[in-house]
Structure formats: structure tokens, C-alpha cells
Scaffold this motif. Structure first.
Motif, mmCIF file in Angstrom:
data_model
loop_
_atom_site.group_PDB
_atom_site.id
_atom_site.type_symbol
_atom_site.label_atom_id
_atom_site.label_comp_id
_atom_site.label_asym_id
_atom_site.label_seq_id
_atom_site.Cartn_x
_atom_site.Cartn_y
_atom_site.Cartn_z
ATOM 1 N N ASP A 9 0.738 -1.145 0.198
ATOM 2 C CA ASP A 9 -0.096 -0.097 0.255
ATOM 3 C C ASP A 9 0.576 1.036 -0.050
ATOM 4 O O ASP A 9 -0.219 2.705 0.199
ATOM 5 C CB ASP A 9 -1.146 0.178 1.481
ATOM 6 N N THR A 10 2.222 1.375 -0.185
ATOM 7 C CA THR A 10 2.863 2.652 -0.322
ATOM 8 C C THR A 10 4.175 1.853 -0.593
ATOM 9 O O THR A 10 4.487 1.186 -1.500
ATOM 10 C CB THR A 10 3.952 2.110 1.190
ATOM 11 N N PRO A 11 5.283 2.598 -1.289
ATOM 12 C CA PRO A 11 6.305 2.249 -2.406
ATOM 13 C C PRO A 11 7.190 1.751 -1.214
ATOM 14 O O PRO A 11 7.156 2.039 -0.746
ATOM 15 C CB PRO A 11 6.737 4.169 -2.857
ATOM 16 N N PHE A 12 7.921 1.526 -2.666
ATOM 17 C CA PHE A 12 8.760 1.370 -2.354
ATOM 18 C C PHE A 12 10.664 2.303 -1.854
ATOM 19 O O PHE A 12 10.888 1.900 -3.265
ATOM 20 C CB PHE A 12 9.767 -0.486 -2.346
ATOM 21 N N ALA A 13 10.969 2.197 -1.323
ATOM 22 C CA ALA A 13 12.139 3.191 -0.564
ATOM 23 C C ALA A 13 13.235 1.787 -1.433
ATOM 24 O O ALA A 13 13.742 1.148 -0.951
ATOM 25 C CB ALA A 13 12.516 3.941 0.346
ATOM 26 N N VAL A 14 14.372 2.401 -2.200
ATOM 27 C CA VAL A 14 15.602 1.821 -2.754
ATOM 28 C C VAL A 14 16.394 3.013 -2.885
ATOM 29 O O VAL A 14 16.444 3.455 -4.050
ATOM 30 C CB VAL A 14 15.247 1.236 -3.917
ATOM 31 N N ASP A 15 17.450 2.534 -2.288
ATOM 32 C CA ASP A 15 18.910 3.052 -3.069
ATOM 33 C C ASP A 15 19.555 2.516 -3.917
ATOM 34 O O ASP A 15 19.719 1.238 -4.088
ATOM 35 C CB ASP A 15 19.731 3.344 -1.499
ATOM 36 N N VAL A 16 19.792 3.234 -5.147
ATOM 37 C CA VAL A 16 19.909 2.670 -6.479
ATOM 38 C C VAL A 16 21.490 3.758 -6.974
ATOM 39 O O VAL A 16 21.816 4.788 -6.177
ATOM 40 C CB VAL A 16 19.218 2.945 -7.413
ATOM 41 N N GLU A 17 22.378 3.144 -7.705
ATOM 42 C CA GLU A 17 23.213 3.707 -8.045
ATOM 43 C C GLU A 17 23.505 3.219 -9.400
ATOM 44 O O GLU A 17 23.468 3.177 -10.129
ATOM 45 C CB GLU A 17 24.333 2.203 -7.383
ATOM 46 N N PHE A 51 14.440 0.093 -14.865
ATOM 47 C CA PHE A 51 14.554 0.809 -14.103
ATOM 48 C C PHE A 51 16.357 1.296 -14.228
ATOM 49 O O PHE A 51 17.110 0.673 -13.760
ATOM 50 C CB PHE A 51 14.652 1.378 -12.961
ATOM 51 N N SER A 52 17.085 2.043 -15.254
ATOM 52 C CA SER A 52 18.338 2.251 -15.523
ATOM 53 C C SER A 52 18.859 3.799 -14.500
ATOM 54 O O SER A 52 18.354 4.565 -14.909
ATOM 55 C CB SER A 52 18.788 2.670 -17.192
ATOM 56 N N ALA A 53 19.365 3.152 -13.670
ATOM 57 C CA ALA A 53 19.980 3.925 -12.587
ATOM 58 C C ALA A 53 20.887 5.381 -13.434
ATOM 59 O O ALA A 53 21.760 5.659 -12.971
ATOM 60 C CB ALA A 53 19.859 3.903 -11.205
ATOM 61 N N GLU A 54 20.094 6.812 -13.211
ATOM 62 C CA GLU A 54 21.204 7.200 -14.098
ATOM 63 C C GLU A 54 22.083 8.559 -12.827
ATOM 64 O O GLU A 54 23.367 8.661 -12.778
ATOM 65 C CB GLU A 54 20.658 8.688 -14.331
ATOM 66 N N THR A 58 18.241 7.936 -3.592
ATOM 67 C CA THR A 58 16.815 6.959 -3.131
ATOM 68 C C THR A 58 15.590 7.163 -4.408
ATOM 69 O O THR A 58 15.980 8.403 -4.177
ATOM 70 C CB THR A 58 16.324 7.526 -1.946
ATOM 71 N N VAL A 59 15.198 6.459 -4.523
ATOM 72 C CA VAL A 59 14.393 6.554 -5.127
ATOM 73 C C VAL A 59 13.129 5.944 -4.463
ATOM 74 O O VAL A 59 13.172 4.571 -4.416
ATOM 75 C CB VAL A 59 14.371 5.561 -6.593
ATOM 76 N N TYR A 60 11.583 5.780 -5.457
ATOM 77 C CA TYR A 60 10.261 4.894 -4.846
ATOM 78 C C TYR A 60 9.957 4.668 -5.531
ATOM 79 O O TYR A 60 9.036 4.403 -6.794
ATOM 80 C CB TYR A 60 9.759 5.680 -4.107
ATOM 81 N N PHE A 61 9.717 3.251 -5.835
ATOM 82 C CA PHE A 61 9.313 2.036 -6.369
ATOM 83 C C PHE A 61 8.258 1.583 -5.790
ATOM 84 O O PHE A 61 7.763 1.621 -5.195
ATOM 85 C CB PHE A 61 10.607 0.635 -6.855
ATOM 86 N N CYS A 62 7.359 2.657 -6.939
ATOM 87 C CA CYS A 62 5.118 1.323 -7.201
ATOM 88 C C CYS A 62 5.492 0.152 -6.436
ATOM 89 O O CYS A 62 6.120 -0.722 -6.865
ATOM 90 C CB CYS A 62 4.886 1.671 -8.394
#
Length: 81
Positions: A9-17, A51-54, A58-62
Motif C-alpha cells: 500500500d506504499t512505495p518501496f524506497a530503494v537506494d540505487v547506484e 529502470f536504469s539509475a542515472e 533513493t528512488v521510490y518504486f511503486c
């Protein structure tokens, strides 16, 4: 199955590189949320979304799988199910 399963019910916060690719689960059945584990093969019509991290951030995946901005959250989880 033609409708994705609401994984959260919430997004997933992920640290991307920066420079790395991530494969978002679009079916909602993956046990490795928010990422694909191949469950879509049994679910039918779904495929993972790349998803390619530019930048490193931290991004929020649905998590609700209803986003119109795949694979990132657009607030759709706040709407009634």
C-alpha cells in the motif's frame, strides 16, 4: 491473470547506484518486491520493467502496481482500491 496484485500500500524506497539496472516487478507476485523474481511467467501477461539509475540516490518504486509512471510511484496507492 490480467490485473496485477497489489504488493504494497506504499512505495518501496530503494537506494540505487548510478549506472546499474534494476528490474521492477509489474505483476505484484514476486517474493523479492519491488524487483522481479520471474513470477510473471506463471502470471501470464506481465513483464518486468527496466529502470536504469542515472544518479546514485533513493528512488521510490511503486508497490501498488497501479502507477502511470512505471516503475516509479506516482501516488496511485493513495486512491481507493
Amino acid at each position: 491473470m490480467t490485473t496485477p496484485v497489489r504488493a504494497s500500500d506504499t512505495p518501496f524506497a530503494v537506494d540505487v547506484e548510478q549506472g546499474k539496472d534494476y528490474w521492477w516487478c509489474s505483476c505484484g507476485q514476486s517474493k523479492a518486491q519491488p524487483f522481479c523474481d520471474g513470477s510473471h511467467k506463471a502470471a501470464g501477461v506481465f513483464a518486468p520493467v527496466k529502470f536504469s539509475a542515472e544518479v546514485t540516490s533513493t528512488v521510490y518504486f511503486c508497490g501498488c502496481k497501479a502507477t502511470g509512471h512505471q516503475p516509479l510511484c506516482d501516488g496511485s496507492h493513495k486512491k481507493a482500491v
